[in-house]
Motif scaffolding. Sequence first.
Motif, PDB file in Angstrom:
ATOM      1  N   LEU A  68       0.824  -1.195   0.000  1.00  0.00           N
ATOM      2  CA  LEU A  68       0.000   0.000   0.000  1.00  0.00           C
ATOM      3  C   LEU A  68       0.859   1.247   0.000  1.00  0.00           C
ATOM      4  O   LEU A  68       1.975   1.258   0.512  1.00  0.00           O
ATOM      5  CB  LEU A  68      -0.975   0.014   1.183  1.00  0.00           C
ATOM      6  N   GLY A  69       0.294   2.290  -0.637  1.00  0.00           N
ATOM      7  CA  GLY A  69       0.974   3.575  -0.736  1.00  0.00           C
ATOM      8  C   GLY A  69       0.543   4.519   0.358  1.00  0.00           C
ATOM      9  O   GLY A  69      -0.414   4.256   1.092  1.00  0.00           O
ATOM     10  N   PRO A  70       1.206   5.671   0.472  1.00  0.00           N
ATOM     11  CA  PRO A  70       0.932   6.610   1.562  1.00  0.00           C
ATOM     12  C   PRO A  70      -0.341   7.423   1.373  1.00  0.00           C
ATOM     13  O   PRO A  70      -0.952   7.845   2.353  1.00  0.00           O
ATOM     14  CB  PRO A  70       2.165   7.514   1.555  1.00  0.00           C
ATOM     15  N   ASP A  71      -0.737   7.662   0.126  1.00  0.00           N
ATOM     16  CA  ASP A  71      -1.892   8.529  -0.155  1.00  0.00           C
ATOM     17  C   ASP A  71      -3.101   7.671  -0.479  1.00  0.00           C
ATOM     18  O   ASP A  71      -3.555   7.601  -1.622  1.00  0.00           O
ATOM     19  CB  ASP A  71      -1.564   9.471  -1.312  1.00  0.00           C
ATOM     20  N   LEU A  72      -3.636   7.027   0.536  1.00  0.00           N
ATOM     21  CA  LEU A  72      -4.720   6.068   0.334  1.00  0.00           C
ATOM     22  C   LEU A  72      -6.058   6.713   0.679  1.00  0.00           C
ATOM     23  O   LEU A  72      -6.282   7.101   1.821  1.00  0.00           O
ATOM     24  CB  LEU A  72      -4.475   4.839   1.211  1.00  0.00           C
ATOM     25  N   PRO A  73      -6.979   6.846  -0.291  1.00  0.00           N
ATOM     26  CA  PRO A  73      -8.296   7.413   0.017  1.00  0.00           C
ATOM     27  C   PRO A  73      -9.102   6.491   0.931  1.00  0.00           C
ATOM     28  O   PRO A  73      -8.854   5.295   1.002  1.00  0.00           O
ATOM     29  CB  PRO A  73      -8.960   7.513  -1.366  1.00  0.00           C
ATOM     30  N   GLY A  74     -10.063   7.054   1.625  1.00  0.00           N
ATOM     31  CA  GLY A  74     -10.977   6.253   2.442  1.00  0.00           C
ATOM     32  C   GLY A  74     -10.464   6.012   3.841  1.00  0.00           C
ATOM     33  O   GLY A  74     -11.018   6.515   4.823  1.00  0.00           O
ATOM     34  N   ASP A  76      -6.691   6.024   5.879  1.00  0.00           N
ATOM     35  CA  ASP A  76      -5.274   6.319   5.658  1.00  0.00           C
ATOM     36  C   ASP A  76      -4.427   5.082   5.924  1.00  0.00           C
ATOM     37  O   ASP A  76      -4.828   4.167   6.653  1.00  0.00           O
ATOM     38  CB  ASP A  76      -4.824   7.492   6.528  1.00  0.00           C
ATOM     39  N   ALA A  77      -3.257   5.031   5.325  1.00  0.00           N
ATOM     40  CA  ALA A  77      -2.423   3.835   5.318  1.00  0.00           C
ATOM     41  C   ALA A  77      -2.046   3.381   6.725  1.00  0.00           C
ATOM     42  O   ALA A  77      -2.093   2.184   7.031  1.00  0.00           O
ATOM     43  CB  ALA A  77      -1.167   4.083   4.486  1.00  0.00           C
ATOM     44  N   VAL A  78      -1.659   4.304   7.605  1.00  0.00           N
ATOM     45  CA  VAL A  78      -1.227   3.926   8.949  1.00  0.00           C
ATOM     46  C   VAL A  78      -2.388   3.322   9.740  1.00  0.00           C
ATOM     47  O   VAL A  78      -2.229   2.324  10.447  1.00  0.00           O
ATOM     48  CB  VAL A  78      -0.623   5.132   9.684  1.00  0.00           C
ATOM     49  N   GLY A  95       4.836   1.399   0.611  1.00  0.00           N
ATOM     50  CA  GLY A  95       5.577   2.140  -0.404  1.00  0.00           C
ATOM     51  C   GLY A  95       5.732   3.595  -0.006  1.00  0.00           C
ATOM     52  O   GLY A  95       4.745   4.275   0.292  1.00  0.00           O
ATOM     53  N   ALA A  96       6.969   4.082  -0.018  1.00  0.00           N
ATOM     54  CA  ALA A  96       7.231   5.452   0.436  1.00  0.00           C
ATOM     55  C   ALA A  96       8.153   6.172  -0.536  1.00  0.00           C
ATOM     56  O   ALA A  96       9.166   5.619  -0.971  1.00  0.00           O
ATOM     57  CB  ALA A  96       7.866   5.433   1.829  1.00  0.00           C
ATOM     58  N   GLY A  97       7.777   7.402  -0.882  1.00  0.00           N
ATOM     59  CA  GLY A  97       8.630   8.244  -1.697  1.00  0.00           C
ATOM     60  C   GLY A  97       9.611   9.014  -0.823  1.00  0.00           C
ATOM     61  O   GLY A  97       9.602   8.893   0.407  1.00  0.00           O
ATOM     62  N   ALA A  98      10.430   9.842  -1.477  1.00  0.00           N
ATOM     63  CA  ALA A  98      11.462  10.589  -0.747  1.00  0.00           C
ATOM     64  C   ALA A  98      10.853  11.530   0.293  1.00  0.00           C
ATOM     65  O   ALA A  98      11.481  11.818   1.322  1.00  0.00           O
ATOM     66  CB  ALA A  98      12.308  11.387  -1.734  1.00  0.00           C
ATOM     67  N   GLU A  99       9.635  11.993   0.050  1.00  0.00           N
ATOM     68  CA  GLU A  99       8.996  12.943   0.962  1.00  0.00           C
ATOM     69  C   GLU A  99       8.163  12.251   2.043  1.00  0.00           C
ATOM     70  O   GLU A  99       7.496  12.914   2.849  1.00  0.00           O
ATOM     71  CB  GLU A  99       8.096  13.895   0.164  1.00  0.00           C
ATOM     72  N   ASP A 100       8.176  10.918   2.082  1.00  0.00           N
ATOM     73  CA  ASP A 100       7.291  10.174   2.979  1.00  0.00           C
ATOM     74  C   ASP A 100       8.016   9.548   4.165  1.00  0.00           C
ATOM     75  O   ASP A 100       7.554   8.563   4.734  1.00  0.00           O
ATOM     76  CB  ASP A 100       6.569   9.069   2.200  1.00  0.00           C
ATOM     77  N   ALA A 101       9.162  10.083   4.554  1.00  0.00           N
ATOM     78  CA  ALA A 101       9.965   9.468   5.621  1.00  0.00           C
ATOM     79  C   ALA A 101       9.185   9.387   6.934  1.00  0.00           C
ATOM     80  O   ALA A 101       9.222   8.368   7.633  1.00  0.00           O
ATOM     81  CB  ALA A 101      11.257  10.248   5.821  1.00  0.00           C
ATOM     82  N   GLU A 102       8.461  10.458   7.264  1.00  0.00           N
ATOM     83  CA  GLU A 102       7.734  10.470   8.541  1.00  0.00           C
ATOM     84  C   GLU A 102       6.616   9.441   8.559  1.00  0.00           C
ATOM     85  O   GLU A 102       6.466   8.686   9.522  1.00  0.00           O
ATOM     86  CB  GLU A 102       7.163  11.860   8.810  1.00  0.00           C
ATOM     87  N   VAL A 103       5.817   9.390   7.489  1.00  0.00           N
ATOM     88  CA  VAL A 103       4.717   8.430   7.463  1.00  0.00           C
ATOM     89  C   VAL A 103       5.251   7.004   7.351  1.00  0.00           C
ATOM     90  O   VAL A 103       4.639   6.056   7.870  1.00  0.00           O
ATOM     91  CB  VAL A 103       3.721   8.745   6.309  1.00  0.00           C
ATOM     92  N   ALA A 104       6.399   6.812   6.706  1.00  0.00           N
ATOM     93  CA  ALA A 104       7.009   5.481   6.642  1.00  0.00           C
ATOM     94  C   ALA A 104       7.386   5.000   8.033  1.00  0.00           C
ATOM     95  O   ALA A 104       7.186   3.825   8.382  1.00  0.00           O
ATOM     96  CB  ALA A 104       8.229   5.496   5.730  1.00  0.00           C
ATOM     97  N   MET A 105       7.929   5.885   8.856  1.00  0.00           N
ATOM     98  CA  MET A 105       8.267   5.530  10.224  1.00  0.00           C
ATOM     99  C   MET A 105       7.022   5.141  11.007  1.00  0.00           C
ATOM    100  O   MET A 105       7.003   4.149  11.742  1.00  0.00           O
ATOM    101  CB  MET A 105       8.970   6.708  10.906  1.00  0.00           C
ATOM    102  N   ARG A 106       5.942   5.910  10.835  1.00  0.00           N
ATOM    103  CA  ARG A 106       4.700   5.579  11.537  1.00  0.00           C
ATOM    104  C   ARG A 106       4.108   4.274  11.027  1.00  0.00           C
ATOM    105  O   ARG A 106       3.506   3.514  11.797  1.00  0.00           O
ATOM    106  CB  ARG A 106       3.690   6.724  11.382  1.00  0.00           C
ATOM    107  N   ALA A 107       4.271   3.988   9.734  1.00  0.00           N
ATOM    108  CA  ALA A 107       3.785   2.730   9.172  1.00  0.00           C
ATOM    109  C   ALA A 107       4.510   1.538   9.784  1.00  0.00           C
ATOM    110  O   ALA A 107       3.886   0.524  10.140  1.00  0.00           O
ATOM    111  CB  ALA A 107       3.954   2.734   7.658  1.00  0.00           C
ATOM    112  N   LEU A 108       5.825   1.652   9.938  1.00  0.00           N
ATOM    113  CA  LEU A 108       6.597   0.579  10.566  1.00  0.00           C
ATOM    114  C   LEU A 108       6.206   0.412  12.032  1.00  0.00           C
ATOM    115  O   LEU A 108       6.086  -0.707  12.538  1.00  0.00           O
ATOM    116  CB  LEU A 108       8.089   0.863  10.437  1.00  0.00           C
ATOM    117  N   GLN A 109       5.996   1.527  12.719  1.00  0.00           N
ATOM    118  CA  GLN A 109       5.583   1.454  14.119  1.00  0.00           C
ATOM    119  C   GLN A 109       4.201   0.822  14.257  1.00  0.00           C
ATOM    120  O   GLN A 109       3.921   0.147  15.252  1.00  0.00           O
ATOM    121  CB  GLN A 109       5.587   2.852  14.736  1.00  0.00           C
ATOM    122  N   ALA A 110       3.333   1.031  13.252  1.00  0.00           N
ATOM    123  CA  ALA A 110       1.983   0.460  13.280  1.00  0.00           C
ATOM    124  C   ALA A 110       1.984  -1.028  12.951  1.00  0.00           C
ATOM    125  O   ALA A 110       0.991  -1.714  13.209  1.00  0.00           O
ATOM    126  CB  ALA A 110       1.075   1.209  12.303  1.00  0.00           C
ATOM    127  N   GLY A 111       3.093  -1.522  12.361  1.00  0.00           N
ATOM    128  CA  GLY A 111       3.164  -2.959  12.100  1.00  0.00           C
ATOM    129  C   GLY A 111       3.499  -3.363  10.683  1.00  0.00           C
ATOM    130  O   GLY A 111       3.412  -4.550  10.357  1.00  0.00           O
TER     131      GLY A 111
END
Length: 243
Positions: A68-74, A76-78, A95-111
Amino acid sequence: MSRATAAVSLPAQCGSEEAPRTGPVLLVADPQAELGGLAQHGVTVVQCNDGMEALLRIGAERPDILLLGPDLPGIDAVTLIATLRRQMDLRIIFGAGAEDAEVAMRALQAGATACVARPYRIPELLPIIQVTASSDMLLRVGEVELDELAHVVKVSGQPIHVPLREFELLAYLMRNAGRVVTRSEISRKVWHSSVAPPNNTIAVHIKRLRRRIGDDEKNPTLIHTVRGVGYRLALIEDPAEEK
């Protein structure tokens, strides 16, 4: 966790009989992903465009892996990752782009199981899918090895006999090695019931399982009892916990 996160639930899986699978099924929840080229590598790609559709497809398709990508409608990914992680053991790649470092960290923390660069590149994504899919079938923790496809358990390289229910219990503990799994989780995932098994059924199965894999029943170093909560399979042998 916010109230909105807690309110999301996973639909029940479809009851129809599954067709045999010849390779991993990848559910892609990213409207911008173009991954048709994975088919020639034996990966079945199921595409969806938002978080709610992803929940429905997970119940219907029972994928091996979710991308899943960071910009998920309906949803949110986290939030979606946290919801899934509470309810099942699905492998999740974020999936994380160069500007998605913060949300990538939260995604990993979420599981999330792993993060990959976005836009996706099949040569980079394929090895992660293959390793993740193969790990669904072959589990190793210390000297214990469990092959779900062959239904074989080995300890120090030697096969041992493990009845079905104990096999499923061991597989669940190994999938969650290093963390405490509650009795209610075991009831849902191993006994497939929202109601706990009668009396001390789980404890009896744990005792038998310890004996089969060579764990000391009185002072276990592999399968620990966490009183009032559940059980934890140690990633490495370590001192017994409170029983």
